[in-house]
Design an enzyme around this catalytic site. Structure first.
Site, mmCIF file in Angstrom:
data_model
loop_
_atom_site.group_PDB
_atom_site.id
_atom_site.type_symbol
_atom_site.label_atom_id
_atom_site.label_comp_id
_atom_site.label_asym_id
_atom_site.label_seq_id
_atom_site.Cartn_x
_atom_site.Cartn_y
_atom_site.Cartn_z
ATOM 1 N N CYS A 270 40.758 79.146 111.951
ATOM 2 C CA CYS A 270 39.907 79.453 110.786
ATOM 3 C C CYS A 270 38.739 80.352 111.141
ATOM 4 C CB CYS A 270 39.381 78.170 110.164
ATOM 5 S SG CYS A 270 40.640 77.229 109.314
ATOM 6 N N GLY A 271 38.813 81.035 112.274
ATOM 7 C CA GLY A 271 37.775 82.023 112.574
ATOM 8 C C GLY A 271 36.691 81.543 113.533
ATOM 9 N N SER A 274 36.660 84.024 116.590
ATOM 10 C CA SER A 274 36.251 85.381 116.190
ATOM 11 C C SER A 274 34.781 85.420 115.774
ATOM 12 C CB SER A 274 37.167 85.942 115.102
ATOM 13 O OG SER A 274 37.009 85.229 113.920
ATOM 14 N N ALA A 384 50.586 81.507 120.299
ATOM 15 C CA ALA A 384 50.501 82.179 121.611
ATOM 16 C C ALA A 384 49.026 82.327 121.984
ATOM 17 C CB ALA A 384 51.152 83.549 121.534
#
Ligand code: SPV
Ligand code: MN
Length: 629
Positions: A270-271, A274, A384
């Site tokens: 969900c980020g 990032s 991955a």
């Protein structure tokens, strides 16, 4: 027990162990050397020589293969062993104990009996690695020493990249320390992967601070210090009145060189990574944080020193720093990606064309290949991952190893929410934030078909999968944690996934940097906000200025109104869902949870009467509720 160690270990390894004066530890290692019966035992002190040995073994054993770029290797887990196996992850429950209805358990005697049978002679023909790590910075109130026993050089290698060495710390502390202990065996191998995955077991003994894991290779099931230690640490933290959270930790850079540290909890995918890696800011950690109170302030550390991150969707535009790191020489383990003929890697969502052939977790691969159930096999698995030491990143924050941790300026909760929460909002205070943001967190599974919404799942503090104490108790711990703080950090929510009525996302991926800058300013009370029924919302002028300053982009008022309009029916429906869960599925919910949700409901109903179902934030500034400074 020492006899077993003396018999089984070569002299230098035996001496390395004896240098740590801790009989409980020696007994644990001896017991499992005897039971698992490895051919060899290697003790890793964290020295560069020992680490080099583990790195070499990961290639010699075939668990990793070299790729074209120097330092890069690839590892494959079994085709059906690609993620955390929650069904077979269980807490060993002593007679009379109760963890509530949401936590997977098995009777302690039964579970231990089963796992001991599975582990008997499990390492015959293999080497056991004994590795010492420290969760959190060493020499710190946060430090938790651990030992991992594994027959997988891949697990040992990953751990070396992800965790601080704890050998010297263990020597220094001697018998005064209580170790977290992890025992892992891949079990019987076939084609290099765990054969008996129907006998995968991850059994957690919170009384003994020990986790057993077998017949699996996927990192989330096997790297003891990650989610296995997290479960032990949640229990330990609850007893000692601190917190173990599924949170990133990052430095947000404010005006005039000021760095303010934020933690953020998001469910997987969900980020979270990032956000912590966003350009212009600095990362301390991307997954797990310990939070403690010191002199009336909240301080936090990254439990780890590396990232076990998701590759799917990583591209040069959205993730420039990570992209560069993943393409430079350096020690990186890729797992479950596609390896091309040139020995480079491809993952779903990477820049460039999908290769025409390669090798992946299913073996030789070409587009259109199907598995034994008739499903098309993607080039890489969607889970991955890459494993690397944070020191490879150019945006690493300088405070990573500060034994005091960093001062927390704000806490963020976010999930995958297409229709309810606004992109960013601050709660009124600690209790309101814990209850309406953290404890009310929901996240959607990704949509199965175009235009269709995913299924919402309740996930308090994004930590549900790892809770080792009943949910009600965990919420109570959070409420109590903030109470004595002199100035508790503000609690925010973010939502990167809000959609319009046509199903299109209302935000750009990089908008989140503006939300971070706004939260940073709010945490220092340097911008005002609009008081709405659900919390403090940004004012248009502040966001407009920040969009220009940070992204050099115009931010039209219509966009702001669309993004920040309070969706009252959706908010009310959410309150009902959350109340129902806390009423029927959670035992011992603190009464205040219901009270705070009722108050929010009352405020929303009041606004609905006055302004209708969908209310732009500026309506509330007309209510003279605007807050300054
Ligand atoms: C997650 O799934 O939240 C991860 C990876 O961080 S795992 O180690 O599988 O938990
Ligand atoms: Mn995680």
């Amino acid at each position: 027990m020492k006899n077993v160690l003396q018999e089984k270990l070569r002299k230098e390894n035996y001496e390395k162990l004896l240098a740590i004066d801790n009989p409980v530890l020696h007994r644990f290692i001896a017991k499992y050397v005897e039971l698992c019966n490895p051919d060899e035992v290697f003790v890793c002190t964290g020295s560069s020589e020992d680490i080099r040995y583990i790195r070499e073994q990961s290639i010699l054993s075939g668990e990793e293969r070299k790729l074209a770029t120097e330092g890069h290797t690839v590892h494959f887990d079994g085709y059906y062993d690609q993620a955390r196996n929650e069904k077979n992850t269980k807490f060993l429950l002593p007679r009379g104990a109760d963890l509530g209805p949401n936590i997977n358990t098995i009777g302690k005697e039964e579970g231990l009996g089963e796992i001991h049978v599975l582990l008997k002679n499990a390492m015959r023909g293999y080497q056991m690695y004994v590795c010492f790590f420290c969760l959190g910075p060493t020499n710190s109130e946060f430090s938790l020493p651990c030992v991992q026993l594994t027959d997988s050089s891949y697990v040992a290698h990953s751990s070396v990249l992800l965790y601080r060495s704890g050998y010297e710390e263990s020597k220094r502390l001697g018998s005064s320390q209580a170790f977290f202990k992890f025992l892992h065996s891949e079990g019987e191998l076939e084609g290099g992967v765990s054969k008996n995955i129907h006998q995968r077991r991850i059994y957690i003994d919170i009384q003994e601070d020990t986790v057993y894991s077998t017949n699996t290779q996927y990192g989330g099931n096997t790297i003891g210090h990650k989610k296995l230690a997290m479960r032990l640490a949640i229990h330990r933290a609850s007893k000692e009145h601190w917190l173990t959270e599924h949170m990133f930790l990052m430095g947000v850079h404010g005006p005039e060189g000021r760095v303010s540290y934020f933690t953020g909890a998001f469910p997987s995918l969900c980020g979270k990574t990032s956000t912590s890696m966003i350009k212009g800011e600095t990362i301390v950690g991307d997954d797990i944080a310990y939070l403690r109170k010191k002199n009336g302030k909240m301080r936090a550390v990254n439990v780890e020193k590396g990232i076990f991150g998701i590759l799917q969707g990583v591209n040069s535009k959205d993730d420039p720093i990570l992209w560069k790191t993943l393409h430079n020489p350096g020690e990186i383990i890729f797992s479950n990606v596609l390896v091309t003929e040139e020995k480079s890697v491809y993952w779903i969502g990477k820049d460039g064309e999908i290769p025409k052939k390669g090798f992946n977790h299913s073996g030789e691969w070409t587009p259109g290949k199907k598995d034994d159930q008739g499903n098309e096999i993607q080039p890489s698995h969607r889970n991955a991952r890459f494993t690397l030491d944070l020191k490879l990143l150019e945006n690493l924050d300088s405070e990573l190893n500060n034994p005091e941790g960093v001062l927390v300026s704000g806490i963020i909760y976010g999930g995958r929410d297409s229709d309810t929460w606004v992109p960013v909002e601050e709660s009124f205070d600690w209790v309101h934030g814990v209850i309406t943001k953290g404890a009310s967190l929901e996240s959607e599974t990704t949509a199965a078909a175009l235009g269709k919404e995913g299924v919402r799942k309740f996930n308090p503090m994004a930590n549900l999968s790892f809770l080792s104490i009943p949910i009600g108790e965990y919420i109570k711990d959070h409420l109590n944690f903030g109470r004595p703080l002199r100035d508790p950090p503000p609690i925010f929510s973010v939502n990167y996934f809000l959609k319009d009525s046509k199903g299109d996302f209302l935000n750009e991926k990089d908008d989140k940097v503006v939300w971070l800058k706004w939260m940073e300013l709010r945490s220092h009370k340097e911008v005002g906000a609009i008081k709405t029924p659900t919390g403090f919302m940004p004012k248009y002028q502040d966001l407009k200025r920040l969009f220009k300053e940070v992204l050099d982009r115009d931010y039209p008022e219509e966009k702001y109104v669309e993004q920040f309009t309070i969706r009252i029916p959706e908010n009310l429906a959410k309150i009902e869902r959350i109340k129902e869960i806390y009423k029927t599925k959670v035992r011992d919910t603190p009464q205040i949870v219901f009270e705070v949700l009722e108050e929010q409901k009352r405020r929303l109903n009041g606004a609905r009467k006055k302004y209708g179902d969908y209310v732009a934030p500026d309506k509330f500034s007309n209510d003279a509720l605007e807050l300054r400074g």
